[in-house]
Design an enzyme around this catalytic site. Structure first.
Site, PDB file in Angstrom:
ATOM      1  NE  ARG A 136       3.834  10.107  10.034  1.00 51.58           N
ATOM      2  CZ  ARG A 136       4.986  10.191   9.395  1.00 51.58           C
ATOM      3  NH1 ARG A 136       5.462  11.373   9.064  1.00 51.58           N
ATOM      4  NH2 ARG A 136       5.688   9.135   9.095  1.00 51.58           N
ATOM      5  CB  CYS A 138      -0.627   5.981  -0.584  1.00 57.52           C
ATOM      6  SG  CYS A 138       0.869   6.648   0.109  1.00 57.52           S
ATOM      7  CE  LYS A 194      -0.833   0.438   4.989  1.00 55.92           C
ATOM      8  NZ  LYS A 194      -1.847   0.537   6.052  1.00 55.92           N
ATOM      9  CG  ASP A 195       3.884   2.068   2.656  1.00 51.44           C
ATOM     10  OD1 ASP A 195       2.821   2.624   2.990  1.00 51.44           O
ATOM     11  OD2 ASP A 195       4.633   1.475   3.462  1.00 51.44           O
ATOM     12  NE  ARG A 222      -7.553   3.318   3.885  1.00 54.81           N
ATOM     13  CZ  ARG A 222      -7.782   2.558   4.941  1.00 54.81           C
ATOM     14  NH1 ARG A 222      -8.978   2.063   5.173  1.00 54.81           N
ATOM     15  NH2 ARG A 222      -6.815   2.290   5.797  1.00 54.81           N
ATOM     16  NE  ARG A 223      -6.644   2.468   8.822  1.00 58.06           N
ATOM     17  CZ  ARG A 223      -5.358   2.189   8.969  1.00 58.06           C
ATOM     18  NH1 ARG A 223      -4.536   3.079   9.491  1.00 58.06           N
ATOM     19  NH2 ARG A 223      -4.885   1.008   8.603  1.00 58.06           N
ATOM     20  NE  ARG A 262       0.372   5.176  13.549  1.00 59.23           N
ATOM     21  CZ  ARG A 262      -0.115   5.559  12.381  1.00 59.23           C
ATOM     22  NH1 ARG A 262      -1.333   5.223  12.020  1.00 59.23           N
ATOM     23  NH2 ARG A 262       0.607   6.273  11.545  1.00 59.23           N
TER      24      ARG A 262
END
Length: 322
Positions: free
Chosen positions: A154, A247, A84-85, A132-133, A160
């Site tokens: 981040r 992305c 996805k990166d 997106r989230r 996190r």
């Protein structure tokens, strides 16, 4: 045998705990495949050292370019990325040699007191660095008649989860695959169904890349490729490219394979794009035969993107959560 067959293969990886874990798994598979030792070469990328949000630094390629530079300079033999990166355009001098079988592509919630999303208190603070989230969580909360606050964060997985442990946030949303790869799935309080939150294109999949000039290595690495995973992520990334989104854009996509008994018969591709406040979402899906070529997978993504653009997706893409 010449001496190069004994030389260790150098696998380039980011330094994060997650990157090291997933690269270690690939290294082991390559050792078994080739009988050659594989050594991990740790490379620091711009995305690892910058403290800006991904949306601000451009998102696309910030975790990838330093690894690609090392490949082209001959400092490493191959690299492992989180798919996805990867930017959607593939450089001519590098080949995506393998996309191994995908981990669980879903997002997960890690919330205080073992809570699920529907049981979070009014005004709950949910951390995520992903537009997106944010878009989908806010839309889902609105559907449930809940009030939540999405908080941009981040940092690595430990950082996190630490926001929840310290009480600074009520919950964070992370990728299931990353937690599985570092052995922390037990901390998940809810796997978010894809009907509610579609993952990032390519989420849960790895990309193994090497220089186009190294054809023998590319051919060997290709044995780790999973054709179904490759078809799925190719369709997802084609959708992303056709929406002209990096992305850091609020785009979710997932291609899943639909089976009739043991036989995979069709592939369904779902896409979503939305404003980060979740007030406007364009969400569509298409189903067709499992693509038998790269071209067919790309066409599937492009067609769904065109339908989404017809429904107003273009107006939602300009948003950047700064």
């Amino acid at each position: 045998m010449n001496d190069t067959s004994k030389r260790p293969l150098r696998l380039g990886t980011r330094r994060s705990k997650l990157a090291m874990a997933q690269s270690g798994q690939v290294a082991e598979a390559v050792r078994q495949l080739t009988g050659r030792p594989v050594e991990l070469v740790e490379i620091t990328t711009y995305g690892d050292v910058s403290r800006e949000s991904l949306a601000q630094i451009g998102g696309t390629g910030v975790f990838v370019s330093a690894l690609r530079d090392a490949l082209l300079a001959g400092e490493i033999d191959f690299a492992v990325h989180s798919l996805k990166d990867l930017p959607t355009g593939q450089p001519d001098d590098l080949v995506l040699a393998a996309v191994p079988p995908r981990e669980d592509p879903r997002d997960v919630l890690i919330a205080r007191d073992g809570l699920t999303f529907d049981r979070l208190p009014k005004g709950a603070r949910i951390g995520t660095g992903s537009p997106r989230r944010m878009a989908q969580l806010n839309a889902w909360a609105r559907e449930l008649g809940k009030e939540i606050e999405t908080v941009p964060i981040r940092g690595n997985i430990d950082t996190r989860i630490g926001f929840v442990a310290s009480g600074e946030l009520d919950a964070v949303v992370l990728a299931a695959a990353g937690l599985a790869r570092i052995g922390r799935s037990a901390e998940v309080t809810q796997f978010l169904e894809t009907d509610a939150v579609l993952p990032a294109p390519g989420q849960g999949a790895l990309a193994i890349e090497c220089a186009t000039t190294n054809a023998p290595l590319a051919a060997t690495l290709a044995e780790l490729d999973d054709p179904y995973t490759r078809a799925a992520v190719t369709a997802e990334r084609s959708l992303l490219a056709a929406l002209e989104a990096g992305c850091s854009a609020p785009v979710g996509a997932l291609a899943d394979l639909l089976a009739d008994g043991q036989i995979v018969t069709e592939m369904r591709l779902r896409g979503v794009v939305g404003t980060t406040d979740g007030k406007t979402l364009v969400q569509l899906s298409t189903t067709g035969p499992v693509p038998s070529s790269r071209e067919e997978a790309v066409a599937m993504g492009r067609e769904l993107a065109a339908a989404m653009l017809d429904k107003g997706a273009a107006g939602l893409m300009g948003e950047r959560a700064l």
